[in-house]
Write a protein that holds these residues in place. Structure first.
Motif, PDB file in Angstrom:
ATOM      1  N   HIS A  14       0.853  -1.184   0.000  1.00 48.57           N
ATOM      2  CA  HIS A  14       0.000   0.000   0.000  1.00 48.57           C
ATOM      3  C   HIS A  14       0.891   1.236   0.000  1.00 48.57           C
ATOM      4  O   HIS A  14       2.062   1.174   0.382  1.00 48.57           O
ATOM      5  CB  HIS A  14      -0.912   0.006   1.227  1.00 48.57           C
ATOM      6  N   SER A  15       0.365   2.373  -0.411  1.00 47.51           N
ATOM      7  CA  SER A  15       1.185   3.571  -0.613  1.00 47.51           C
ATOM      8  C   SER A  15       1.911   4.029   0.650  1.00 47.51           C
ATOM      9  O   SER A  15       3.062   4.465   0.565  1.00 47.51           O
ATOM     10  CB  SER A  15       0.327   4.706  -1.170  1.00 47.51           C
ATOM     11  N   ILE A  16       1.290   3.930   1.803  1.00 52.36           N
ATOM     12  CA  ILE A  16       1.957   4.357   3.043  1.00 52.36           C
ATOM     13  C   ILE A  16       3.152   3.466   3.339  1.00 52.36           C
ATOM     14  O   ILE A  16       4.242   3.945   3.644  1.00 52.36           O
ATOM     15  CB  ILE A  16       0.964   4.361   4.221  1.00 52.36           C
ATOM     16  N   ALA A  17       2.974   2.142   3.242  1.00 53.58           N
ATOM     17  CA  ALA A  17       4.079   1.208   3.476  1.00 53.58           C
ATOM     18  C   ALA A  17       5.130   1.339   2.377  1.00 53.58           C
ATOM     19  O   ALA A  17       6.330   1.241   2.653  1.00 53.58           O
ATOM     20  CB  ALA A  17       3.554  -0.221   3.538  1.00 53.58           C
ATOM     21  N   ASP A  18       4.697   1.572   1.159  1.00 50.32           N
ATOM     22  CA  ASP A  18       5.629   1.722   0.041  1.00 50.32           C
ATOM     23  C   ASP A  18       6.555   2.916   0.272  1.00 50.32           C
ATOM     24  O   ASP A  18       7.764   2.829   0.067  1.00 50.32           O
ATOM     25  CB  ASP A  18       4.850   1.881  -1.258  1.00 50.32           C
ATOM     26  N   SER A  19       6.006   4.023   0.734  1.00 51.63           N
ATOM     27  CA  SER A  19       6.836   5.201   0.995  1.00 51.63           C
ATOM     28  C   SER A  19       7.740   4.995   2.211  1.00 51.63           C
ATOM     29  O   SER A  19       8.794   5.608   2.309  1.00 51.63           O
ATOM     30  CB  SER A  19       5.972   6.444   1.180  1.00 51.63           C
TER      31      SER A  19
END
Length: 73
Positions: A14-19
């Motif tokens: 997900h975008s939060i974990a990816d960042s």
């Protein structure tokens, strides 16, 4: 507890974990599950990024499996 993914699976985050786990130039790329801690229900998955960094993460951080043509299953 049953686990949805297995060792060696390539998954998208997900975008939060990816960042959090990927450097800016690697965002949106798949990571590989390299270990599963069967006794830990909070952070059971050890992932490896394309740069070779390792992190422990939860199921909530994983968006889905990645296949060779770029689709998330």
């Amino acid at each position: 507890m049953g686990y949805m993914y297995s060792i060696g699976d390539k998954v998208m985050l997900h975008s939060i974990a990816d960042s959090k786990y990927n450097f800016e130039q690697d965002r949106g790329r798949e990571v590989t599950i390299i270990d599963i801690d069967w006794s830990d229900s909070y952070l059971p998955y050890k992932i490896q990024t394309v740069r070779g960094n390792w992190y422990w993460t939860s199921l909530q951080a994983i968006k889905g499996k990645f296949n060779g043509i770029g689709l998330i299953i």
